[in-house]
Design a protein around this motif. Structure first.
Motif, PDB file in Angstrom:
ATOM      1  N   HIS A  15       8.490  -2.528  -8.522  1.00  0.00           N
ATOM      2  CA  HIS A  15       8.834  -3.418  -9.640  1.00  0.00           C
ATOM      3  C   HIS A  15       8.304  -2.838 -10.949  1.00  0.00           C
ATOM      4  O   HIS A  15       7.588  -1.826 -10.951  1.00  0.00           O
ATOM      5  N   SER A  16       8.684  -3.468 -12.045  1.00  0.00           N
ATOM      6  CA  SER A  16       8.265  -2.974 -13.358  1.00  0.00           C
ATOM      7  C   SER A  16       7.806  -4.159 -14.190  1.00  0.00           C
ATOM      8  O   SER A  16       8.579  -5.078 -14.446  1.00  0.00           O
ATOM      9  N   THR A  17       6.542  -4.134 -14.562  1.00  0.00           N
ATOM     10  CA  THR A  17       6.024  -5.256 -15.354  1.00  0.00           C
ATOM     11  C   THR A  17       6.041  -4.935 -16.848  1.00  0.00           C
ATOM     12  O   THR A  17       5.982  -5.837 -17.672  1.00  0.00           O
ATOM     13  N   ASN A  18       6.090  -3.654 -17.176  1.00  0.00           N
ATOM     14  CA  ASN A  18       6.128  -3.241 -18.581  1.00  0.00           C
ATOM     15  C   ASN A  18       7.193  -2.190 -18.778  1.00  0.00           C
ATOM     16  O   ASN A  18       7.434  -1.373 -17.890  1.00  0.00           O
ATOM     17  N   GLU A  23       6.508   0.614 -11.033  1.00  0.00           N
ATOM     18  CA  GLU A  23       5.380   0.748 -10.109  1.00  0.00           C
ATOM     19  C   GLU A  23       5.873   0.778  -8.672  1.00  0.00           C
ATOM     20  O   GLU A  23       6.791   0.040  -8.314  1.00  0.00           O
ATOM     21  N   HIS A 380      13.740  -1.440 -15.701  1.00  0.00           N
ATOM     22  CA  HIS A 380      13.101  -2.570 -16.388  1.00  0.00           C
ATOM     23  C   HIS A 380      14.146  -3.492 -17.005  1.00  0.00           C
ATOM     24  O   HIS A 380      14.057  -4.722 -16.902  1.00  0.00           O
ATOM     25  N   LYS A 384      13.121  -7.087 -15.209  1.00  0.00           N
ATOM     26  CA  LYS A 384      12.294  -7.924 -16.086  1.00  0.00           C
ATOM     27  C   LYS A 384      12.884  -8.103 -17.486  1.00  0.00           C
ATOM     28  O   LYS A 384      12.701  -9.154 -18.111  1.00  0.00           O
ATOM     29  N   GLU A 388      13.289 -11.637 -19.294  1.00  0.00           N
ATOM     30  CA  GLU A 388      12.611 -11.943 -20.565  1.00  0.00           C
ATOM     31  C   GLU A 388      13.591 -12.475 -21.607  1.00  0.00           C
ATOM     32  O   GLU A 388      13.244 -13.327 -22.414  1.00  0.00           O
ATOM     33  N   SER A 396      10.061  -9.604 -11.708  1.00  0.00           N
ATOM     34  CA  SER A 396       8.941  -8.783 -11.240  1.00  0.00           C
ATOM     35  C   SER A 396       8.148  -9.652 -10.270  1.00  0.00           C
ATOM     36  O   SER A 396       8.407 -10.854 -10.173  1.00  0.00           O
ATOM     37  N   GLU A 398       4.984 -10.514 -10.356  1.00  0.00           N
ATOM     38  CA  GLU A 398       3.721 -11.016 -10.897  1.00  0.00           C
ATOM     39  C   GLU A 398       3.493 -12.434 -10.376  1.00  0.00           C
ATOM     40  O   GLU A 398       4.441 -13.158 -10.080  1.00  0.00           O
ATOM     41  N   ASN A 401       5.701 -15.924 -10.390  1.00  0.00           N
ATOM     42  CA  ASN A 401       7.146 -15.718 -10.561  1.00  0.00           C
ATOM     43  C   ASN A 401       7.896 -16.184  -9.316  1.00  0.00           C
ATOM     44  O   ASN A 401       7.361 -16.135  -8.206  1.00  0.00           O
TER      45      ASN A 401
END
Ligand code: GUN
Ligand code: FE
Length: 452
Positions: A15-18, A23, A380, A384, A388, A396, A398, A401
């Motif tokens: 996943h990708s948080t930023n 990641e 991303h 995410k 957003e 993601s 996190e 979620n």
């Protein structure tokens, strides 16, 4: 294994948080609570790891995935014309303004027929779920019943969705056979659809929501646009519309309104944190500032843009300015229903923008420097980034979620992704999955921890 509420998944998580970084967590434990939300994501180095692993084994709640399988967040498609599903792959030979009148309005007019709507929309929603689209943002048609059918199907099949009754009341741009019969009827129909979705007994968890949907400025009267701005505020809904898509569309608005789409939408009260602007290819520096200021999001539709927009959206510039951007298939403007394909199109079109395409022009004048994005950004945006834009807790893994996710298998017959486990780095593996995975590699799709 079907539903994973209350389960612990053991395996590879991507996943990708930023922005800019995907990641890859090997042998991770992903804990999902009884409501279908992520309660924790533990790497193998975490102090609690062994305890949670043993507990979940002994309580029979461990779901172990195979070595060549990967859990990814589900995709968000920010821009889909549901009624155009039968046209996917066709009608790509004429410019936007001709395409609408020649192919698209005649097709959309058919959704007067509820039976037709039910058949098409069932096939569309199940196809998108199998392609990994867990959240879909739809334009319906002008028809009340057909839009309600789409909402019912999303609720029955479990897709997270935002749906809009399309408003097109301008007799100068919309044909008599496919137009709201009056401005008032368009506005009343919009409010009625908000009430239908929000008060639907099957929608107690708000999995389906509404977007106020002026198709685009050309198709709407000024009165409708102002009133829709008020309705969006009164009902606190999303807003979706097309913005500065092609030369024709961008110039139409400048001629009619004396300003850009973005400025006009702001003046109609249609530009805010809950707005999703499709395309936005021709936005100026000032438009970008306005979009950023108001917190609106952009549905980047790179594949459709190749066919209908006359240009490439300056994606990297928008991202570096801090705008919210996600991806859209723009079914059927782009011939794909897969957000993975659209992520790849975003990479390809950004490369074309950077290098330029016309060999008659010298190399140093041919392209726009610093325009490329890579697979990290594409991933991303597909996950995410889209979430957003919509301000929803997905995209993601996190904590807290929703577990909206897909299971990718790289060893499917006829869809094998050639990963060299001894030679490929984690980054190589992620890039191969993003660049090569197809619908066949997606074995399962979950929304809220439930298989869909
Ligand atoms: N502008 C107005 N309507 C449409 C549509 O259906 N598709 C696209 N790509 N652009 C539009
Ligand atoms: Fe569109």
């Amino acid at each position: 294994m079907k539903n994973v509420r209350g389960k612990v998944i053991l395996g590879s998580i991507i996943h990708s948080t930023n922005r800019g970084k995907v990641e890859f967590l090997k042998n991770a434990l992903l804990m999902i609570n009884a409501d279908g939300k992520v309660s924790d994501l533990l790497e193998s180095s975490s102090p609690n790891y062994s305890k949670i692993l043993n507990q979940s084994k002994s309580s029979n709640s461990l779901y172990e995935i195979l070595d060549h399988q990967y859990i990814l967040p589900g995709f968000t498609d920010l821009h889909i014309h549901a009624p155009q599903w039968p046209q996917l792959g066709n009608a790509l030979d004429v410019p936007l303004e001709v395409w609408l009148q020649k192919y698209t309005f005649p097709l959309e007019a058919k959704y007067q027929d509820e039976n037709f709507a039910r058949i098409v929309y069932s096939d569309l929603v199940s196809s998108l779920l199998s392609a990994g689209t867990t959240t879909a943002v739809y334009y319906g048609t002008i028809h009340q019943k057909a839009n309600q059918i789409l909402a019912d199907i999303c609720l029955n099949m479990g897709q997270r969705a935002i749906i809009g009754k399309v408003v097109m009341d301008n007799p100068e741009e919309c044909p008599g056979y496919y137009r709201d019969s009056s401005t008032n009827e368009a506005l009343d129909g919009t409010s009625e659809f908000v009430n239908y979705v929000r008060n639907n007994p099957k929608n107690s968890d708000n999995r389906v929501d509404v977007a106020i949907t002026p198709r685009f400025i050309p198709s709407c009267t000024d009165e409708a646009l102002y009133e829709l701005g008020k309705l969006a505020q009164r009902h606190s809904t999303y807003v979706q519309t097309h913005c500065s898509e092609s030369d024709w569309e961008h110039n139409y608005v400048i001629n009619r309104c004396g300003k850009s789409d973005t400025e006009a939408l702001m003046d109609y009260g249609l530009l805010n944190r809950s707005t999703i602007l499709a395309h936005a290819n021709f936005i100026s520096e000032n438009d970008m500032e306005l979009i950023k200021d108001k917190g609106a999001g952009i549905a980047h539709c790179p594949l459709s843009n190749f066919f209908f927009s006359d240009a490439v959206f300056p994606l990297r510039r928008a991202l570096e300015k801090g705008l919210r951007v996600g991806l859209g298939t723009d079914i059927a403007g782009g011939p794909s229903m897969s957000i993975l394909d659209i992520g790849r199109s975003a990479i390809i079109s950004s490369n074309a923008l950077e290098s330029g395409v016309n060999t008659i022009v010298s190399r140093d004048l041919r392209g726009c420097v610093d325009s490329r994005i890579d697979f990290n950004d594409a991933f991303h945006l597909a996950t995410k980034g889209g979430a957003e834009v919509l301000n929803i807790p997905t995209g993601s893994f996190e904590k807290d979620n929703f577990f909206d996710a897909i299971l990718i298998d790289t060893e499917i017959d006829n869809a094998r992704i050639a990963i060299q486990s001894n030679a490929d780095s984690d980054e190589d593996l992620i890039q191969k999955i993003i660049m090569l995975a197809t619908r066949s590699n997606i074995l399962k799709t979950w929304v809220d921890g439930l298989i869909v």
